[in-house]
Design an enzyme around this catalytic site. Structure first.
Site, PDB file in Angstrom:
ATOM      1  CG  PHE A 133      34.073-142.460  36.002  1.00  0.00           C
ATOM      2  CD1 PHE A 133      33.843-141.198  36.528  1.00  0.00           C
ATOM      3  CD2 PHE A 133      33.085-143.411  36.131  1.00  0.00           C
ATOM      4  CE1 PHE A 133      32.647-140.896  37.158  1.00  0.00           C
ATOM      5  CE2 PHE A 133      31.880-143.114  36.760  1.00  0.00           C
ATOM      6  CZ  PHE A 133      31.666-141.850  37.272  1.00  0.00           C
ATOM      7  CG  ASP A 210      34.610-143.965  29.764  1.00  0.00           C
ATOM      8  OD1 ASP A 210      33.820-143.237  29.118  1.00  0.00           O
ATOM      9  OD2 ASP A 210      34.386-144.355  30.916  1.00  0.00           O
ATOM     10  CE1 TYR A 235      25.502-139.600  32.911  1.00  0.00           C
ATOM     11  CE2 TYR A 235      24.489-141.620  32.137  1.00  0.00           C
ATOM     12  CZ  TYR A 235      25.405-140.988  32.924  1.00  0.00           C
ATOM     13  OH  TYR A 235      26.236-141.718  33.724  1.00  0.00           O
ATOM     14  CE  LYS A 236      29.500-138.207  31.734  1.00  0.00           C
ATOM     15  NZ  LYS A 236      29.136-137.785  33.087  1.00  0.00           N
ATOM     16  NE  ARG A 384      32.746-132.759  36.615  1.00  0.00           N
ATOM     17  CZ  ARG A 384      32.272-133.987  36.438  1.00  0.00           C
ATOM     18  NH1 ARG A 384      33.110-135.002  36.287  1.00  0.00           N
ATOM     19  NH2 ARG A 384      30.989-134.235  36.438  1.00  0.00           N
TER      20      ARG A 384
END
Lengths: 408, 408
Positions: A133, A210, A235-236, A384
C-alpha cells in the site's frame, strides 16, 4: 446470458437461505438508494449499535461524566481496545496491542523502532514489495532517507502476491526490517504469514505486518507466527467509521527493547505525574504518544461487540463463500466481456475482496456509482469488490455484478 | 463570611444578567448531577448541535453516502477545518492549518521539521521552559536525543510565566527552535506571543507555539506575529470531544522548506494516484500523514459553528470577566483560609483558567468531585478552574467556589 443469470440468482438465493450469518445484515443501518455496497474493505457500514453507542457516549459519558471519564475507563482505553482486537481478530495475547493514531503514524513509529535498533547492529536494509500500500512504501522511503537505511524492493506480481521464495531470496545479514501487507490491497492476495515470518527470523530480522485488509475478515495468529510488529486500520471490517484510529502490535519480547521516537505523555510510565524527563512505560503503552482518541473509538466498540458475538472463523467462512461466489459470477457474466480476474482463485491465498480489471473500468465504475452500486476503482484498471461478510448478502453481490455486466 | 457570600452572590447575579453570551449556555447538553463544571479547559462540554451532527453523520454521511463521502468533502476536510480554526481562532490566513493526529504527533512532526532544517545550518539548541506541558517537554527531549540536538531550559517561574527577557537571554546563533506554550497549562499565564516571536526571529530561529489552552478562548494572531509553527488541541474550548484531533500551523513561507518525517499517503501530492515514490504535497498538506480522522472531527464542526456565531473577541471578553470574578471570589472566600492564587492578576497576562493552591488540595478536589463540583487537580497542590466562556455562568463559578470554601 439469461440462463446464466437465472442460475446465478438461484444460487444466490440458496446461499443466502443457508447463510448462518444472514440475520446480522439487519444490525447495520440502512443505506437509502444503495443497490449494492461492495466496498466494505475500504469503509465498513455503520452498525445500528454504533449509532446508539455514539449517542449515549455524547450524552452520558462525555456530556455528564465529563472529565471524570478519564478515571472511569478512558485512561487505558487504548490498551483495552487493543487487547480486544488482539483476542478477537489477531491471535494476540493481552498487553501487545494498542489503538491509537492513524495506520501511517503507527507504521512510522514501529518501523522507526525496528530500524533504529537494527542500525545499531549494522543492518541497513528495509525490505518491502512494490505492490504494498502506498503509505507503507512512503513511510519506509522516508525512514530510509532520514536514517541512512536502504530500500530493498521485492518486485511483486500483482496476481501472485509476495511469496516466501521471494522473501527468502532477498533477506540476509543486512536486513533491518521487512514490511509487508498480509492481504494485498489491490488483488486481495493473502501472504503466507507464518512461513514468511519464519524465513525473516532465520535471517535475524523482524517483520512488520500491515493487517489493514485482514483485521476482522481473515483470521490472523500473530502470537502463533511468532510475529514481531503489526499495524492495521479499524475502519474496514472492524466498523470504526471514516478515519477511525489504527491499531499497533508490539510483541512482548520486543517491549522495552524497541523504542519508538514520538515520545509523549501517554507513553510515559505515569502520564499524570507530569514529571520532568520522559520515562517510557515498560509495556505496550510505550507505543502511545498523545491523548487517546476516545470519542473516535466509540463505533469500533460496537464493531468489536459484534465480532465477539459471531467469531472470526464464522466471518472468514462467509467471506470465502462470498468471494468464491463473486468469482463464479465473474466467470459467467463478466469474463466473456473481456474482464480479467486479478485475484487468487485458491481461497487459502485470497483475502476478503476480489478485483476485476478491464481497460475502461474507471468510467464503468463512475456509471455504477450513479446506479447505487458502490465498488472501488483502483488504478489503472481495477474495480475492487470488498465483501464485508456481516453486512453483505449473496443477492447483493449478484445485484452489483449484474449491474456491472449491464454496463459492459 | 456570610456577608461576603451574599455580596458575591449578588455580583454573580448582576454579571449573569448583563452577560451577552448567557443564552449560549443552553446550547450545551445538560449534565445531570453536576453542580459546577470548572474544567472546560481540560475537556469542553458537548453542544446539543454536536450530538445532532454526530447522529446525522452516522446515518447519512457514513451510513448512506458511504465511501462516496471521500469525493463529497472528506478528502480535504483536514484543510477545510484547519482554515476555519485559523480564521476563527488563530489569526491565520487559509492554507496554513490542518486538523489531524494528536497534539503530540503534530508537535513531533513540526519540531522535527524545524530541528532537522536547523541542524543543516549548524544550529543545535532546542529552547523550552521547565513549566511547559509534559508532552511538549518529552517530545523535545526525544528529538534532541535522536537528532543530536541539545535542550536549553528556561527556568520558568510558575507564577510569572516565561518572559521576553528570559527568552532573549538564551537565544542566539546556536538556537534551532524555541518551543513554548502560549497559555501555561498550570498557572494560566499568557505569554507575550508577538514580542517573543520577534526576539527569537532576531536570533534567526523559529518558534513553535503550543496553543492548546488558547484556541477558542484567547485570540491569537499568528500571521500578525509573523509566527512560524503552532499546534493545539480541539477538545478544550473548541468542543471537539475527548481525544479529538489536533491542529497544526505551518506558515506559508516555511511550506516546501521544512519537511516533516512521517510521510504517508495523505501528505502526497496526489494520494489516490497511489504511485511509486513519495512526492510531498507542495502546500500545508505535507503536514498530513494518514487517513484524516473524519468521524472524530464531527463535534468540532459544531464547536466551530458556534465560535463563528459568537466571535472570539466576545468569548475573550467573557473569559476575562469570568476569571476576574473567580479571583475576587478567591480573595474573599479562600485566601483567608490559606489558599494561594497561582494565576496572574493582570488580565492581559492571563488565559482562560485560574489555579488556586493549598497543600491539601488533592484531597479537597476528591471531595469536590463527590459533590459534583468538577475542577482539575494539578500536582503538587493546585486546583485548576477552567472557565469555558460559552458554557459557564458566573453563578456556576460561585457555586463551585463556595463548595470549595466549605471544604476548607
Amino acid at each position: 446470458m439469461h440462463a446464466d443469470l437465472a442460475e446465478q440468482a438461484a444460487e444466490a438465493r440458496r446461499l443466502d437461505a443457508a447463510d448462518p450469518l444472514a440475520a446480522y445484515r439487519d444490525r447495520f443501518l440502512p443505506a437509502e438508494g444503495v443497490v449494492a455496497y461492495l466496498d466494505g474493505n475500504s469503509l465498513g457500514r455503520p452498525l445500528r449499535a454504533a449509532a446508539e453507542r455514539v449517542a449515549r457516549f455524547v450524552h452520558e459519558d462525555w456530556g455528564t461524566r465529563l472529565i471524570r471519564g478519564w478515571d472511569e475507563g478512558w485512561i487505558d482505553l487504548s490498551q483495552q481496545l487493543g487487547d480486544r482486537i488482539g483476542r478477537l481478530a489477531l491471535g494476540a495475547a493481552p498487553g501487545q496491542v494498542v489503538v491509537a493514531d492513524s495506520t501511517t503514524v503507527l507504521l512510522y513509529k514501529l518501523a522507526r523502532a525496528a530500524v533504529d535498533h537494527a542500525l545499531t547492529r549494522g543492518r541497513r536494509e528495509i525490505v518491502l514489495d512494490t505492490d504494498n500500500f502506498p503509505t507503507d512504501r512512503y513511510v519506509a522511503e522516508g525512514i530510509a532517507a532520514e536514517r541512512g537505511a536502504v530500500l530493498r524492493w521485492i518486485p511483486a506480481d500483482p496476481a501472485a502476491g509476495v511469496t516466501p521464495e521471494q522473501v527468502a531470496a532477498v533477506v540476509g545479514p543486512g536486513t533491518a526490517l521487512v514490511v509487508l501487507s498480509h492481504v494485498a490491497y489491490r488483488s486481495g492476495f493473502l501472504a503466507d504469514g507464518p512461513e514468511i515470518t519464519r524465513i525473516v527470523h532465520d535471517a535475524g530480522a523482524p517483520v512488520l505486518w500491515d493487517l489493514s485488509h485482514s483485521a476482522g475478515s481473515v483470521p490472523v495468529d500473530l502470537d502463533g507466527w511468532g510475529a514481531d510488529l503489526a499495524v492495521g486500520c479499524s475502519y474496514k471490517y472492524l466498523g470504526g467509521g471514516p478515519g477511525a484510529p489504527a491499531f499497533g502490535y508490539l510483541a512482548t519480547r520486543h517491549q522495552g527493547v524497541l523504542a519508538q521516537p514520538v515520545q509523549g505523555w501517554f507513553g510515559h510510565r505515569a502520564p499524570f505525574e507530569m514529571g520532568p524527563g520522559h520515562e517510557p512505560a515498560p509495556d505496550v503503552r510505550a507505543l502511545l504518544s498523545g491523548t487517546p482518541p476516545v470519542f473516535a473509538t466509540v463505533p469500533l466498540q460496537a464493531g468489536l461487540d459484534l465480532l465477539d458475538e459471531v467469531g472470526i472463523d464464522a466471518v472468514r467462512a462467509k467471506s470465502v463463500a462470498l468471494t468464491g461466489f463473486a468469482l463464479r459470477v465473474a466467470d459467467a457474466l463478466l469474463v466473456p466481456h473481456g474482464v480479467r480476474v486479478a485475484s487468487p482463485r485458491d481461497p487459502r491465498r485470497r483475502g476478503g475482496h476480489v478485483t476485476l480489471c478491464r481497460a475502461d473500468f474507471a468510467d464503468v465504475n463512475d456509471r455504477l456509482w450513479k446506479r447505487g452500486v458502490i465498488g472501488d476503482f483502483r488504478a489503472p484498471d481495477g474495480i475492487r469488490l470488498g465483501l464485508a461478510p456481516l453486512s453483505t448478502s449473496f443477492a447483493e453481490v449478484l445485484a452489483g455484478m449484474t449491474a456491472l455486466a449491464e454496463e459492459l
